[in-house]
Design a protein around this motif. Structure first.
Motif, mmCIF file in Angstrom:
data_model
loop_
_atom_site.group_PDB
_atom_site.id
_atom_site.type_symbol
_atom_site.label_atom_id
_atom_site.label_comp_id
_atom_site.label_asym_id
_atom_site.label_seq_id
_atom_site.Cartn_x
_atom_site.Cartn_y
_atom_site.Cartn_z
ATOM 1 N N PHE A 1 0.091 11.152 3.368
ATOM 2 C CA PHE A 1 0.402 12.059 2.171
ATOM 3 C C PHE A 1 -0.208 13.273 2.166
ATOM 4 C CE2 PHE A 1 1.310 7.822 0.825
ATOM 5 C CZ PHE A 1 2.529 7.835 0.325
ATOM 6 N N ASN B 1 0.853 3.858 -3.358
ATOM 7 C CA ASN B 1 0.500 5.102 -2.989
ATOM 8 C C ASN B 1 1.749 6.172 -3.453
ATOM 9 O OD1 ASN B 1 -1.899 4.245 -2.125
ATOM 10 N ND2 ASN B 1 -1.461 4.845 0.107
ATOM 11 N N THR B 2 2.959 5.749 -2.874
ATOM 12 C CA THR B 2 4.026 6.657 -3.069
ATOM 13 C C THR B 2 4.199 6.838 -4.860
ATOM 14 O OG1 THR B 2 5.078 5.907 -1.121
ATOM 15 C CG2 THR B 2 6.660 6.993 -2.841
ATOM 16 N N ARG C 1 0.923 -1.126 0.067
ATOM 17 C CA ARG C 1 0.128 0.171 -0.119
ATOM 18 C C ARG C 1 0.915 1.406 0.078
ATOM 19 N NH1 ARG C 1 -4.990 1.239 4.334
ATOM 20 N NH2 ARG C 1 -5.650 3.063 3.212
ATOM 21 N N LEU C 2 1.831 1.207 0.912
ATOM 22 C CA LEU C 2 2.654 2.309 0.739
ATOM 23 C C LEU C 2 3.471 2.637 -0.336
ATOM 24 C CD1 LEU C 2 4.489 4.632 2.322
ATOM 25 C CD2 LEU C 2 6.066 2.797 2.804
ATOM 26 N N TYR D 1 2.145 6.434 -7.041
ATOM 27 C CA TYR D 1 0.796 7.125 -7.573
ATOM 28 C C TYR D 1 1.043 8.632 -7.516
ATOM 29 C CZ TYR D 1 -3.781 9.340 -7.782
ATOM 30 O OH TYR D 1 -4.998 10.282 -7.907
ATOM 31 N N PHE D 2 1.413 9.213 -6.362
ATOM 32 C CA PHE D 2 1.437 10.713 -6.199
ATOM 33 C C PHE D 2 3.088 11.068 -7.028
ATOM 34 C CE2 PHE D 2 -0.857 10.154 -2.315
ATOM 35 C CZ PHE D 2 -1.755 10.918 -2.455
ATOM 36 N N TYR E 1 -2.797 5.787 6.759
ATOM 37 C CA TYR E 1 -2.520 5.665 5.214
ATOM 38 C C TYR E 1 -3.382 7.002 4.680
ATOM 39 C CZ TYR E 1 1.071 2.385 4.978
ATOM 40 O OH TYR E 1 2.322 1.997 5.199
ATOM 41 N N GLU E 2 -4.439 6.953 5.124
ATOM 42 C CA GLU E 2 -5.331 8.059 4.668
ATOM 43 C C GLU E 2 -5.066 9.462 4.565
ATOM 44 O OE1 GLU E 2 -7.564 4.547 5.026
ATOM 45 O OE2 GLU E 2 -6.521 5.370 6.480
#
Length: 250
Positions: free
Chosen positions: A213, A120-121, A116-117, A123-124, A209-210
């Motif tokens: 970032f 997400n990383t 997940r980390l 993705y951004f 996690y929500e």
């Protein structure tokens, strides 16, 4: 036959026509998958390229040492993070993330939070709406936290003070001490954290996690955070990461 959702961390040539890919999976951690004809055939080309997040159908076999070997049967790409590969600096940074994941190489265990980390990383990083240095710091520190190296950050290990104008974090012990209780502030392992830095470090290590970032920091504190997370990585992993050196040159 097994089916994984996997992120391709590295491609390796195997013979004249085949290749293997190093893959991060939530179920098995980091594994290697052999792709027959992967260098010539276009069948699995996009889904097994670097940074692709794909559905991978594999056959598991055991070698003479009873170790698992995986062979790709079919694959389908889910997300290619295309914009990362268009930017050399982003490519170098994503490659550094891959090197960290392969160095830790958690195997035969659940890696849901690490997956997940990482997703997400990326993705951004792909979207380009977050500062690259902040993404790097978040990934470095939270990755090691999820890998079992989360330090004790809830308060001074001696008097249990939650915060102070200056707190000392010791790399070798992984604990906090307030300025009054710090036994050896001149230690090479000591890092001074003011109230703002302590909040930032705690936030990255402990928040859900929500929200992970959804913050920004000043350039001044980003420099401090970069120094902190890179020291944390160097002390705990003691590895060399060529992609980080390349990233710094760009």
């Amino acid at each position: 036959m097994l089916t994984f959702m996997g992120l391709i961390l590295r491609e390796n040539d195997r013979g004249e026509t085949s290749k293997s890919v190093t893959v991060l999976t939530a179920e098995r951690g980091v594994i290697d998958i052999f792709v027959r004809g992967g260098r010539k055939s276009t069948k699995n080309a996009s889904s097994t390229q670097l940074f692709a997040y794909s559905k991978l159908c594999v056959e598991e076999k055991k070698n003479a040492k009873d170790q698992s070997m995986f062979f790709l049967n079919s694959s389908e790409s889910e997300k290619l993070f295309y914009n990362i590969r268009l930017d050399p600096k982003k490519t170098a940074l994503a490659s550094y993330f891959s090197e960290l994941l392969m160095y830790i190489r958690t195997e035969e265990s659940g890696c849901d939070e690490i997956m997940r980390l990482t997703l997400n990383t990326l993705y951004f990083l792909d979207k380009g709406n977050r500062d690259n240095e902040l993404l790097k710091s978040i990934f470095e520190f939270r990755l090691l936290c999820e890998a079992g190296l989360r330090p004790a950050l809830l308060g001074c290990s001696v008097c249990m003070a939650y915060e102070a104008d200056i707190m000392h974090f010791n790399l070798s012990t992984g604990v906090l001490e307030c300025d009054k209780c710090c036994y050896n502030p001149d230690s090479i392992y000591d890092i001074e954290l003011d109230r703002t830095m302590l909040y930032i470090v705690r936030f990255i290590a402990l928040t859900e996690y929500e929200r992970l970032f959804a913050f920004k920091i000043s350039e001044r504190y980003q420099k401090k955070l970069t120094a902190f997370t890179e020291r944390f990585v160097r002390y705990n992993l003691k590895g060399k990461f060529p992609s980080l050196d390349f990233y710094r040159l760009l």
